[in-house]
Scaffold this motif. Structure first.
Motif, mmCIF file in Angstrom:
data_model
loop_
_atom_site.group_PDB
_atom_site.id
_atom_site.type_symbol
_atom_site.label_atom_id
_atom_site.label_comp_id
_atom_site.label_asym_id
_atom_site.label_seq_id
_atom_site.Cartn_x
_atom_site.Cartn_y
_atom_site.Cartn_z
ATOM 1 N N ALA A 161 35.749 30.660 36.431
ATOM 2 C CA ALA A 161 35.853 30.191 35.141
ATOM 3 C C ALA A 161 35.911 28.834 35.068
ATOM 4 O O ALA A 161 36.241 28.056 36.261
ATOM 5 C CB ALA A 161 37.294 30.816 34.669
ATOM 6 N N PRO A 162 35.342 28.318 33.983
ATOM 7 C CA PRO A 162 35.555 26.742 33.697
ATOM 8 C C PRO A 162 36.977 25.949 34.197
ATOM 9 O O PRO A 162 36.885 25.266 34.865
ATOM 10 C CB PRO A 162 35.157 26.578 32.411
ATOM 11 C CG PRO A 162 34.399 27.645 32.092
ATOM 12 C CD PRO A 162 34.923 28.803 32.765
ATOM 13 N N ALA A 163 37.900 26.874 34.017
ATOM 14 C CA ALA A 163 39.377 26.306 34.237
ATOM 15 C C ALA A 163 39.580 26.403 35.834
ATOM 16 O O ALA A 163 40.138 25.417 36.264
ATOM 17 C CB ALA A 163 40.184 26.986 33.578
ATOM 18 N N ALA A 164 38.728 27.341 36.528
ATOM 19 C CA ALA A 164 39.263 27.437 38.031
ATOM 20 C C ALA A 164 38.094 26.131 38.662
ATOM 21 O O ALA A 164 38.916 25.528 39.372
ATOM 22 C CB ALA A 164 38.603 28.696 38.289
ATOM 23 N N GLU A 165 37.080 26.034 38.026
ATOM 24 C CA GLU A 165 36.406 24.762 38.466
ATOM 25 C C GLU A 165 36.936 23.645 38.314
ATOM 26 O O GLU A 165 36.976 22.582 39.301
ATOM 27 C CB GLU A 165 34.839 24.767 37.979
ATOM 28 C CG GLU A 165 33.820 26.011 38.483
ATOM 29 C CD GLU A 165 32.698 26.120 37.634
ATOM 30 O OE1 GLU A 165 32.557 25.403 36.675
ATOM 31 O OE2 GLU A 165 31.805 26.822 38.056
ATOM 32 N N ASP A 166 37.489 23.329 37.186
ATOM 33 C CA ASP A 166 38.137 22.146 36.694
ATOM 34 C C ASP A 166 39.345 21.747 37.678
ATOM 35 O O ASP A 166 39.792 20.937 38.382
ATOM 36 C CB ASP A 166 38.690 21.930 35.431
ATOM 37 C CG ASP A 166 37.655 21.941 34.420
ATOM 38 O OD1 ASP A 166 36.451 21.323 34.797
ATOM 39 O OD2 ASP A 166 38.105 22.278 33.162
ATOM 40 N N ALA A 167 40.141 23.014 38.100
ATOM 41 C CA ALA A 167 41.411 22.869 38.878
ATOM 42 C C ALA A 167 40.637 22.514 40.406
ATOM 43 O O ALA A 167 41.342 22.175 40.960
ATOM 44 C CB ALA A 167 41.924 24.266 38.867
ATOM 45 N N PHE A 168 39.709 23.124 40.902
ATOM 46 C CA PHE A 168 38.988 22.790 41.953
ATOM 47 C C PHE A 168 38.885 21.539 42.034
ATOM 48 O O PHE A 168 39.071 20.806 43.171
ATOM 49 C CB PHE A 168 37.949 23.593 42.375
ATOM 50 C CG PHE A 168 37.155 23.316 43.720
ATOM 51 C CD1 PHE A 168 37.465 23.520 44.731
ATOM 52 C CD2 PHE A 168 36.046 22.457 43.467
ATOM 53 C CE1 PHE A 168 37.086 23.077 46.061
ATOM 54 C CE2 PHE A 168 35.242 21.955 44.471
ATOM 55 C CZ PHE A 168 35.755 22.319 45.815
ATOM 56 N N GLY A 184 29.916 11.002 43.360
ATOM 57 C CA GLY A 184 29.181 12.127 43.354
ATOM 58 C C GLY A 184 28.955 12.661 42.215
ATOM 59 O O GLY A 184 29.532 12.086 41.081
ATOM 60 N N SER A 185 28.524 13.892 42.323
ATOM 61 C CA SER A 185 28.408 14.914 41.093
ATOM 62 C C SER A 185 28.726 16.120 40.973
ATOM 63 O O SER A 185 28.883 16.830 42.113
ATOM 64 C CB SER A 185 26.981 14.687 40.397
ATOM 65 O OG SER A 185 26.078 15.209 41.533
ATOM 66 N N PHE A 186 28.845 16.816 39.782
ATOM 67 C CA PHE A 186 29.366 18.228 39.842
ATOM 68 C C PHE A 186 28.262 18.892 39.074
ATOM 69 O O PHE A 186 28.166 18.632 37.710
ATOM 70 C CB PHE A 186 30.753 18.474 39.384
ATOM 71 C CG PHE A 186 31.110 20.124 39.127
ATOM 72 C CD1 PHE A 186 31.310 20.849 40.551
ATOM 73 C CD2 PHE A 186 30.964 20.794 38.255
ATOM 74 C CE1 PHE A 186 31.506 22.038 40.644
ATOM 75 C CE2 PHE A 186 31.423 22.071 38.219
ATOM 76 C CZ PHE A 186 31.715 22.672 39.286
ATOM 77 N N ASP A 187 27.722 19.864 39.457
ATOM 78 C CA ASP A 187 26.703 20.602 38.629
ATOM 79 C C ASP A 187 27.125 22.002 38.188
ATOM 80 O O ASP A 187 26.873 22.886 39.099
ATOM 81 C CB ASP A 187 25.186 20.722 39.382
ATOM 82 C CG ASP A 187 24.117 21.175 38.634
ATOM 83 O OD1 ASP A 187 24.241 21.496 37.148
ATOM 84 O OD2 ASP A 187 23.277 21.852 39.201
ATOM 85 N N ALA A 188 27.391 22.232 37.094
ATOM 86 C CA ALA A 188 28.079 23.406 36.694
ATOM 87 C C ALA A 188 26.754 24.368 36.374
ATOM 88 O O ALA A 188 26.350 24.297 35.345
ATOM 89 C CB ALA A 188 28.830 23.163 35.684
ATOM 90 N N GLY A 189 26.567 25.062 37.315
ATOM 91 C CA GLY A 189 25.214 25.988 37.128
ATOM 92 C C GLY A 189 25.732 27.298 37.847
ATOM 93 O O GLY A 189 26.939 27.766 38.010
#
Length: 122
Positions: A43-50, A67-72
């Protein structure tokens, strides 16, 4: 042909002040690049928490991350860890941060480069 900025002959000609300005010799700054692929279906919330946890861990270690984060699919975090505030990135710190990433439940895989000169690397 590129010059070897770290050659002994060149470093002998440079004063400590010049070495510091050029970030060579004892003033070389090391870092490492990495890529971490997250598990599919987070979930997007889990990615944000990570991401928040990763940035907190980097801050706790006293270094920085660019760096960068590619939400794919999969989501990928990639970039470089480098020194700030006089804290050096060494092999132990590299291993600590890579272990932190691999132990996270959100991470599917991690690939990391070796330590390299962040100013004069290839």
């Amino acid at each position: 042909m590129p010059r070897n900025l770290q050659s002994k002959q060149r470093l002998k000609r440079l004063s400590p002040r010049q070495q510091k300005k050029l970030r060579v010799g004892a003033f070389t700054e090391m870092g490492f690049a990495f890529e971490a692929a997250l598990k599919d279906g987070l979930a997007p919330a889990a990615e944000d928490a990570f991401l928040d946890a990763w940035l907190n861990e980097v801050d706790t270690q006293g270094v920085s991350f660019g760096g960068s984060f590619d939400a794919g699919s999969p989501s990928i975090l990639n970039g470089m860890v480098f020194p700030v505030s006089g804290v050096k990135v060494d092999a132990d710190l590299r291993e600590t941060l890579i272990a932190w990433l691999t132990q996270r439940a959100e991470v599917a895989s991690v690939t990391a480069g070796e330590l390299s000169d962040v100013w004069h690397g290839e």
